[in-house]
Design an enzyme around this catalytic site. Sequence first.
Site, short mmCIF file in Angstrom:
data_model
loop_
_atom_site.label_atom_id
_atom_site.label_comp_id
_atom_site.label_asym_id
_atom_site.label_seq_id
_atom_site.Cartn_x
_atom_site.Cartn_y
_atom_site.Cartn_z
N HIS A 15 0.77 -1.15 0.08
CA HIS A 15 0.25 -0.05 0.04
C HIS A 15 1.02 1.16 -0.17
O HIS A 15 1.25 1.69 0.94
CB HIS A 15 -0.82 -0.17 1.27
CG HIS A 15 -1.96 0.99 1.29
ND1 HIS A 15 -3.16 0.91 1.23
CD2 HIS A 15 -1.80 2.52 1.13
CE1 HIS A 15 -4.07 2.09 1.33
NE2 HIS A 15 -3.10 3.07 1.04
N ASP A 19 1.98 8.88 -6.62
CA ASP A 19 2.17 10.41 -6.61
C ASP A 19 2.22 10.73 -4.96
O ASP A 19 2.38 12.24 -4.61
CB ASP A 19 0.42 11.03 -7.08
CG ASP A 19 -0.54 10.31 -6.61
OD1 ASP A 19 -0.38 9.18 -5.72
OD2 ASP A 19 -1.65 10.82 -6.54
N GLY A 184 -9.09 8.16 -2.01
CA GLY A 184 -9.79 9.45 -1.62
C GLY A 184 -10.69 9.43 -0.29
O GLY A 184 -10.44 8.81 0.45
N GLU A 217 -10.37 3.63 7.40
CA GLU A 217 -9.23 4.51 7.72
C GLU A 217 -9.77 5.34 8.83
O GLU A 217 -9.38 5.61 9.91
CB GLU A 217 -8.40 4.98 6.65
CG GLU A 217 -7.30 5.82 7.08
CD GLU A 217 -6.81 6.45 5.72
OE1 GLU A 217 -7.29 6.53 4.75
OE2 GLU A 217 -5.74 7.14 5.83
N ASP A 295 2.51 4.19 2.61
CA ASP A 295 1.38 5.06 2.18
C ASP A 295 1.89 6.24 1.16
O ASP A 295 1.47 6.23 0.09
CB ASP A 295 0.33 5.42 3.27
CG ASP A 295 -0.96 5.79 2.87
OD1 ASP A 295 -1.35 5.58 1.72
OD2 ASP A 295 -1.95 6.15 3.74
N ASP A 296 2.38 7.32 1.63
CA ASP A 296 2.62 8.48 1.25
C ASP A 296 4.03 9.24 1.63
O ASP A 296 3.88 10.12 2.33
CB ASP A 296 1.51 9.61 1.22
CG ASP A 296 0.18 9.07 0.55
OD1 ASP A 296 0.27 9.15 -0.86
OD2 ASP A 296 -0.82 8.58 1.15
#
Length: 365
Positions: A15, A19, A184, A217, A295-296
């Site tokens: 995961h 971007d 999202g 989440e 994740d990010d």
Amino acid sequence: MAQAPAFNKPKVELHVHLDGAIKPETILYFGRERGIALPADTVEELQKIIGMDEPHSLPYFLSKFEYYMPAIVGSRDAIKRIAYEFVEMKAKEGVVYAEVRYSPHLLANSKVQPIPWNQAEGDLTPDEVVNLVNQGLQEGEKTFGIKVRSILCCMRHQPEWSPEVVELCKKYRNQTVVAIDIAGDETIEGSSYFPGHLEAYKEALQSGIHRTVHAGEVCSAEVVREAVDILKTERIGHGYHTIEDQALYDRLRKENMHFEVCPWSSYLTGAWKPETEHPVVRFKNDRANYSLNSDDPLIFKSTLDTDYQMTKRDMGFTEEEFKRLNINAAKSSFLPEDEKEELLNQLYKAYDMTPPPATAAGQGP
Ligand SMILES: [Zn+2]
């Protein structure tokens, strides 16, 4: 001196957003190259603005993309390069297999309604975006010697994009694309039932495209239940709030549902309140099926090791648990069976473990 990794062995990551895993240097480079204004012109300044250090909300986190996405989106060179550099980044972190996800529509500027990030209309379609990412990933695989597959994301608030997302999954399957996701804002009321998402997930099921969904989440276990029962997901992105519904949690454990856990992310987005026990501790104690993921990392100023450090330091995770969860990640990956077997054997060997007989015979649980 750099800190020793918490788990210095081959890892599997399931995961992580393409971007949300861009190098700040690359954002600055393309901002300059394309004449697109950015809020800073050094790596340090840029990280200060788009990075997070303290817990905040999920909408605050999502607002960070507005700063830097314009430098990347709509550019063929930029999109191919971030995919290539993603593979480099993961190879350096000791990841041997990764599934990276993104929304093709959010990187395009043609044949997408509305055109995202206030871009002028151009000629880069979601279809070509997927092709470019595939090229970047495949070149990266050759150079850096690890395996990477991709997952195409639908967006909760743009259900009208979803039918095309599943078509792109089908068109580019086995050219790195293995699954569909919904990312999202999951707080959008009734979004699991939006006809575009329903249609896309039904088609995915029928065409053998694997399925995961961001759910539970920040929202309740009900969104997790919808992901499982309505969208027929095979894995849950995050899923922390599942444990608040004991019956659902028991059922998903029995069904061996995989939870893609992102500990450091959950701290910074406020999805997990630090005064409570982290759901991943429950997953560990119950020997549930889950993985650890970054994740990010661009926004969380992290690497995958950050998540391993956090669980080792604050939650008592051991080397044995790290091995177990990576083996579960490999088993729950969206690779075809023969490649899954190969990946598992690679891990068993690196971990000095004997493969269980059933798995060695190719008929694992
Ligand atoms: Zn995510």
